[in-house]
Design a protein around this motif. Sequence first.
Motif, PDB file in Angstrom:
ATOM      1  N   SER A 153      11.029  25.995  22.471  1.00 56.18           N
ATOM      2  CA  SER A 153      10.648  27.415  22.434  1.00 56.18           C
ATOM      3  C   SER A 153      11.645  28.265  23.204  1.00 56.18           C
ATOM      4  N   VAL A 154      12.089  27.745  24.338  1.00 60.85           N
ATOM      5  CA  VAL A 154      13.062  28.498  25.141  1.00 60.85           C
ATOM      6  C   VAL A 154      14.397  28.562  24.416  1.00 60.85           C
ATOM      7  N   ASP A 155      14.818  27.471  23.779  1.00 63.36           N
ATOM      8  CA  ASP A 155      16.071  27.469  23.010  1.00 63.36           C
ATOM      9  C   ASP A 155      16.018  28.511  21.899  1.00 63.36           C
ATOM     10  N   ASP A 156      14.874  28.549  21.183  1.00 62.55           N
ATOM     11  CA  ASP A 156      14.729  29.528  20.102  1.00 62.55           C
ATOM     12  C   ASP A 156      14.768  30.946  20.653  1.00 62.55           C
ATOM     13  N   TRP A 157      14.104  31.163  21.790  1.00 60.94           N
ATOM     14  CA  TRP A 157      14.107  32.496  22.420  1.00 60.94           C
ATOM     15  C   TRP A 157      15.527  32.907  22.789  1.00 60.94           C
ATOM     16  N   PHE A 158      16.261  31.967  23.352  1.00 61.05           N
ATOM     17  CA  PHE A 158      17.632  32.265  23.777  1.00 61.05           C
ATOM     18  C   PHE A 158      18.517  32.620  22.584  1.00 61.05           C
ATOM     19  N   TRP A 159      18.468  31.807  21.536  1.00 62.50           N
ATOM     20  CA  TRP A 159      19.320  32.027  20.363  1.00 62.50           C
ATOM     21  C   TRP A 159      18.959  33.327  19.643  1.00 62.50           C
ATOM     22  N   GLU A 160      17.677  33.632  19.554  1.00 60.55           N
ATOM     23  CA  GLU A 160      17.255  34.866  18.900  1.00 60.55           C
ATOM     24  C   GLU A 160      17.713  36.080  19.700  1.00 60.55           C
ATOM     25  N   GLY A 161      17.567  36.019  21.014  1.00 61.43           N
ATOM     26  CA  GLY A 161      17.998  37.133  21.853  1.00 61.43           C
ATOM     27  C   GLY A 161      19.497  37.340  21.794  1.00 61.43           C
ATOM     28  N   LEU A 162      20.239  36.240  21.750  1.00 62.35           N
ATOM     29  CA  LEU A 162      21.697  36.319  21.672  1.00 62.35           C
ATOM     30  C   LEU A 162      22.125  36.917  20.335  1.00 62.35           C
ATOM     31  N   SER A 163      21.402  36.582  19.270  1.00 60.48           N
ATOM     32  CA  SER A 163      21.722  37.103  17.944  1.00 60.48           C
ATOM     33  C   SER A 163      21.539  38.613  17.881  1.00 60.48           C
ATOM     34  N   GLU A 164      20.584  39.124  18.632  1.00 66.90           N
ATOM     35  CA  GLU A 164      20.272  40.550  18.578  1.00 66.90           C
ATOM     36  C   GLU A 164      21.122  41.385  19.519  1.00 66.90           C
ATOM     37  N   ASP A 165      21.490  40.813  20.673  1.00 64.00           N
ATOM     38  CA  ASP A 165      22.190  41.615  21.673  1.00 64.00           C
ATOM     39  C   ASP A 165      22.938  40.700  22.634  1.00 64.00           C
ATOM     40  N   LEU A 166      24.263  40.706  22.544  1.00 64.85           N
ATOM     41  CA  LEU A 166      25.068  39.854  23.421  1.00 64.85           C
ATOM     42  C   LEU A 166      24.947  40.266  24.885  1.00 64.85           C
ATOM     43  N   SER A 167      24.733  41.537  25.133  1.00 65.73           N
ATOM     44  CA  SER A 167      24.665  42.007  26.513  1.00 65.73           C
ATOM     45  C   SER A 167      23.437  41.460  27.231  1.00 65.73           C
ATOM     46  N   PHE A 168      22.445  41.017  26.450  1.00 61.39           N
ATOM     47  CA  PHE A 168      21.237  40.449  27.049  1.00 61.39           C
ATOM     48  C   PHE A 168      21.586  39.243  27.911  1.00 61.39           C
ATOM     49  N   HIS A 169      22.684  38.560  27.549  1.00 59.45           N
ATOM     50  CA  HIS A 169      23.148  37.414  28.327  1.00 59.45           C
ATOM     51  C   HIS A 169      24.558  37.640  28.859  1.00 59.45           C
ATOM     52  N   ASP A 170      24.941  38.905  29.011  1.00 59.21           N
ATOM     53  CA  ASP A 170      26.217  39.285  29.634  1.00 59.21           C
ATOM     54  C   ASP A 170      27.406  38.679  28.884  1.00 59.21           C
ATOM     55  N   LEU A 171      27.331  38.669  27.541  1.00 58.86           N
ATOM     56  CA  LEU A 171      28.419  38.120  26.734  1.00 58.86           C
ATOM     57  C   LEU A 171      29.029  39.173  25.812  1.00 58.86           C
ATOM     58  N   GLU A 172      28.808  40.449  26.103  1.00 60.43           N
ATOM     59  CA  GLU A 172      29.371  41.496  25.267  1.00 60.43           C
ATOM     60  C   GLU A 172      30.886  41.524  25.327  1.00 60.43           C
ATOM     61  N   CYS A 173      31.485  40.859  26.311  1.00 54.59           N
ATOM     62  CA  CYS A 173      32.951  40.791  26.398  1.00 54.59           C
ATOM     63  C   CYS A 173      33.552  40.119  25.164  1.00 54.59           C
ATOM     64  N   LEU A 174      32.760  39.291  24.474  1.00 53.86           N
ATOM     65  CA  LEU A 174      33.262  38.628  23.265  1.00 53.86           C
ATOM     66  C   LEU A 174      33.604  39.637  22.171  1.00 53.86           C
ATOM     67  N   GLU A 175      32.971  40.807  22.225  1.00 54.03           N
ATOM     68  CA  GLU A 175      33.223  41.831  21.202  1.00 54.03           C
ATOM     69  C   GLU A 175      34.613  42.439  21.333  1.00 54.03           C
ATOM     70  N   ASN A 176      35.284  42.215  22.464  1.00 52.55           N
ATOM     71  CA  ASN A 176      36.615  42.785  22.703  1.00 52.55           C
ATOM     72  C   ASN A 176      37.744  41.806  22.404  1.00 52.55           C
ATOM     73  N   LEU A 177      37.398  40.666  21.827  1.00 56.95           N
ATOM     74  CA  LEU A 177      38.429  39.655  21.544  1.00 56.95           C
ATOM     75  C   LEU A 177      39.194  40.012  20.273  1.00 56.95           C
ATOM     76  N   ASP A 178      40.147  40.901  20.409  1.00 58.98           N
ATOM     77  CA  ASP A 178      41.082  41.255  19.329  1.00 58.98           C
ATOM     78  C   ASP A 178      42.446  40.729  19.763  1.00 58.98           C
ATOM     79  N   LEU A 179      42.834  39.555  19.270  1.00 61.28           N
ATOM     80  CA  LEU A 179      44.041  38.902  19.769  1.00 61.28           C
ATOM     81  C   LEU A 179      45.305  39.687  19.466  1.00 61.28           C
ATOM     82  N   TYR A 180      45.310  40.437  18.373  1.00 63.44           N
ATOM     83  CA  TYR A 180      46.474  41.275  18.078  1.00 63.44           C
ATOM     84  C   TYR A 180      46.615  42.357  19.143  1.00 63.44           C
ATOM     85  N   ALA A 181      45.515  43.032  19.450  1.00 67.47           N
ATOM     86  CA  ALA A 181      45.543  44.080  20.471  1.00 67.47           C
ATOM     87  C   ALA A 181      45.840  43.506  21.850  1.00 67.47           C
ATOM     88  N   LEU A 182      45.529  42.230  22.041  1.00 66.65           N
ATOM     89  CA  LEU A 182      45.783  41.565  23.321  1.00 66.65           C
ATOM     90  C   LEU A 182      47.160  40.902  23.355  1.00 66.65           C
TER      91      LEU A 182
END
Length: 312
Positions: free
Chosen positions: A86-115
């Motif tokens: 149940s906790v695994d499902d909760w975690f995966w569902e929350g991550l699917s909806e909002d990366l910031s919920f688990h402080d992973l919004e930095c993944l949205e900035n991974l543009d290797l060309y711009a970097l």
Amino acid sequence: MNDYIEVKTSVENPEYPTRVRIIGFDGTFEHAGDYSAPRYDFSVQVEVRYNKVVNGKEENLITCTFWTTEDHSTFSYEDDDLDDDSVDDWFWEGLSEDLSFHDLECLENLDLYALDVPACEEDAGYQDMEDYLTKAFDKCLGDHYEDYEYQCTKLFEQRPEHKPIEKELTFEKGVCRTVWSLEGVDFERDYEDDIKAAFYVSCCLYIQDEMLFCAEFKTEMDYLMTAAPHDLHHQIVKKVEKTDFQELVSAEDESGVCNSFERYAEIMQENDSFEEYIADYFKNEYNYDEYEDVEVTLGDLAEKWEKDYENI
């Protein structure tokens, strides 16, 4: 539960998009202790695909995978009776909806060309790809990732088609005409992103429109420019096109080398070979690559003068 989570990333250059997705996770639910609330310790596995659009279709250049550093979420004591699934499902569902919920919004900035990750092996120069990738991940993710693995494809290793370098300089003096031309370039990148270049050049001397000789050689490697790690050859071509020929090669009027049959005769009295004399002249006068030969081609006029000299 879906097999992966697609991360919406920014794309600076649509020709070189970076696609990021979370492909797995590792989570452990710790039940409440005497003095601690329930908590979920987790890290996620991320796949980063650096692509190039070829004929309207995305083709892969580099694929990287890594795990994020371990983090946790704290639960209330009332949730202590939750089971691991149940906790695994909760975690995966929350991550699917909002990366910031688990402080992973930095993944949205991974543009290797711009970097500033090169899009082909040639643009990387003598630096290792780890240097570019580590710099990009450190800048974008900070301490949110563990060591990564990467793999380059044949498309990344493939040498791109290049626009030829075309540059010419002509000196006219009396009946003599000296024609210099650039015919190619070698280059390398150092760790400061400075580009050093060596040029393949030719110098042809004509007398009354008859070619006497043509000398071809490679210059020494020297500083040319500081450049971004994309489309490097194109950047070099643009730099060469707008730079004066004599700033690239110290080209001069060479009519003084040999401008008449009389001068040719003087040279042959002191030298066994006109070709060797010309080659030595350019070695002494120009910054040529000592590991390369100066190639001399004699023209029709030189062959005519050779016969005239033999008949003296």
